[in-house]
Motif scaffolding. Sequence first.
Motif, PDB file in Angstrom:
ATOM      1  N   MET A   1     -30.867   8.662  26.197  1.00  0.00           N
ATOM      2  CA  MET A   1     -30.260   7.587  27.023  1.00  0.00           C
ATOM      3  C   MET A   1     -30.712   8.092  28.243  1.00  0.00           C
TER       4      MET A   1
ATOM      5  N   GLY B   1     -18.754   6.939  23.070  1.00  0.00           N
ATOM      6  CA  GLY B   1     -19.749   5.568  22.148  1.00  0.00           C
ATOM      7  C   GLY B   1     -20.079   4.783  22.653  1.00  0.00           C
ATOM      8  N   GLY B   2     -20.280   4.620  24.514  1.00  0.00           N
ATOM      9  CA  GLY B   2     -20.046   3.223  24.995  1.00  0.00           C
ATOM     10  C   GLY B   2     -19.018   2.220  24.861  1.00  0.00           C
TER      11      GLY B   2
ATOM     12  N   THR C   1     -19.142  -0.701  23.355  1.00  0.00           N
ATOM     13  CA  THR C   1     -19.940  -1.870  21.976  1.00  0.00           C
ATOM     14  C   THR C   1     -21.316  -0.807  22.120  1.00  0.00           C
ATOM     15  N   SER C   2     -21.573  -0.029  21.367  1.00  0.00           N
ATOM     16  CA  SER C   2     -22.587   0.548  20.950  1.00  0.00           C
ATOM     17  C   SER C   2     -22.746   0.484  19.560  1.00  0.00           C
TER      18      SER C   2
ATOM     19  N   TYR D   1     -22.577   2.510  17.788  1.00  0.00           N
ATOM     20  CA  TYR D   1     -23.087   3.603  17.438  1.00  0.00           C
ATOM     21  C   TYR D   1     -24.439   3.380  16.534  1.00  0.00           C
TER      22      TYR D   1
ATOM     23  N   ASP E   1     -28.646   2.550  17.235  1.00  0.00           N
ATOM     24  CA  ASP E   1     -29.723   3.087  17.903  1.00  0.00           C
ATOM     25  C   ASP E   1     -30.483   1.227  17.903  1.00  0.00           C
ATOM     26  N   SER E   2     -30.050   1.143  19.028  1.00  0.00           N
ATOM     27  CA  SER E   2     -30.042  -0.757  19.243  1.00  0.00           C
ATOM     28  C   SER E   2     -31.826  -0.850  19.006  1.00  0.00           C
TER      29      SER E   2
ATOM     30  N   PHE F   1     -29.261   1.663  24.200  1.00  0.00           N
ATOM     31  CA  PHE F   1     -28.411   2.247  23.298  1.00  0.00           C
ATOM     32  C   PHE F   1     -28.730   2.979  22.448  1.00  0.00           C
ATOM     33  N   LYS F   2     -28.821   4.264  22.507  1.00  0.00           N
ATOM     34  CA  LYS F   2     -29.042   4.808  21.286  1.00  0.00           C
ATOM     35  C   LYS F   2     -28.713   5.677  21.110  1.00  0.00           C
ATOM     36  N   TYR F   3     -27.013   5.595  20.323  1.00  0.00           N
ATOM     37  CA  TYR F   3     -25.481   6.107  20.107  1.00  0.00           C
ATOM     38  C   TYR F   3     -25.490   6.485  18.758  1.00  0.00           C
TER      39      TYR F   3
ATOM     40  N   ARG G   1     -26.216  -5.362  21.063  1.00  0.00           N
ATOM     41  CA  ARG G   1     -26.979  -4.446  19.793  1.00  0.00           C
ATOM     42  C   ARG G   1     -27.776  -5.343  18.759  1.00  0.00           C
TER      43      ARG G   1
END
Length: 275
Positions: A33, A92-93, A95-96, A98, A100-101, A107-109, A181
């Motif tokens: 990211m 995790g941000g 509203t990620s 978690y 990988d969107s 967003f690649k949590y 996401r």
Amino acid sequence: MKKYIFLIACLLFAVSFARAAKVDTVETYSDAMHKKIKAVVITPADYEQGKQFPVVYLLHGAGGNYKQFYELNHAIADWADYYHLMIVCADGGVTSWYWDSPVDPNFKYETYVSKELVSYIDKNYKTIKNKTGRAISGLSMGGQGAFYLAIRHQDVYGAVGSMSGGVDIRPFPNNWDMAKRLGTYAENPDNWEKNTVTNMLYLIKPNSLAITFDCGTDDFFYRVNCILHDKMVERNIPHDFTSRPGAHTSQYWANSVLYHLMFFNTYFKKHTPKA
């Protein structure tokens, strides 16, 4: 006489739990990211004595951050000390979820938490560097995230937990930025179906994960957690599920996390070599 014995016992208990664990904030870097991300790292008092330690990763809920678990209950440091384990509170941000969107490359949590953060911790700390020395849990969004990551990375984690987890996202298509996401449910139903935990149970390999999860009876996620429990029973997936009074609150999670640490300690004692 009994009164004095009780007071002495309480004093000895308090002394045994005198906080000696070290609580740090570290800054990691995500190549996926292209940004710096913080985490809380708790090491027990005997960390410097040279042994390798198991690690519990904790994931916060929507709207929270890496500080959420320690702010909920400072006693997690005491229990890290008591159980001789490390605790890593990831970020995790907001509203990620978690993931990988599949629709937002920013967003690649999943990659961050299960690969980049684990690699950073193993490189910089004295950890047990295999799945039998790692557990992951979380609350709400983080409970969903913990299950999602553990199921998809059974080579990384040996135990998983969820507190009040959003383990089925489909009943909530307009909540907590999930449509940002995954794309909207109406236009991207496949993204929602394959990224909801209740649809992923077929991926769990026999005896691959030690599983615990719980939810309060007044929680809006209670029904989906009960359904997840039923589906695990149908598939003969060993797990612990606890239903008890409580809602989607800080008070509930501050209590719940201590049970998860106890569960993970039992797992670590069973599966990791003795020092």
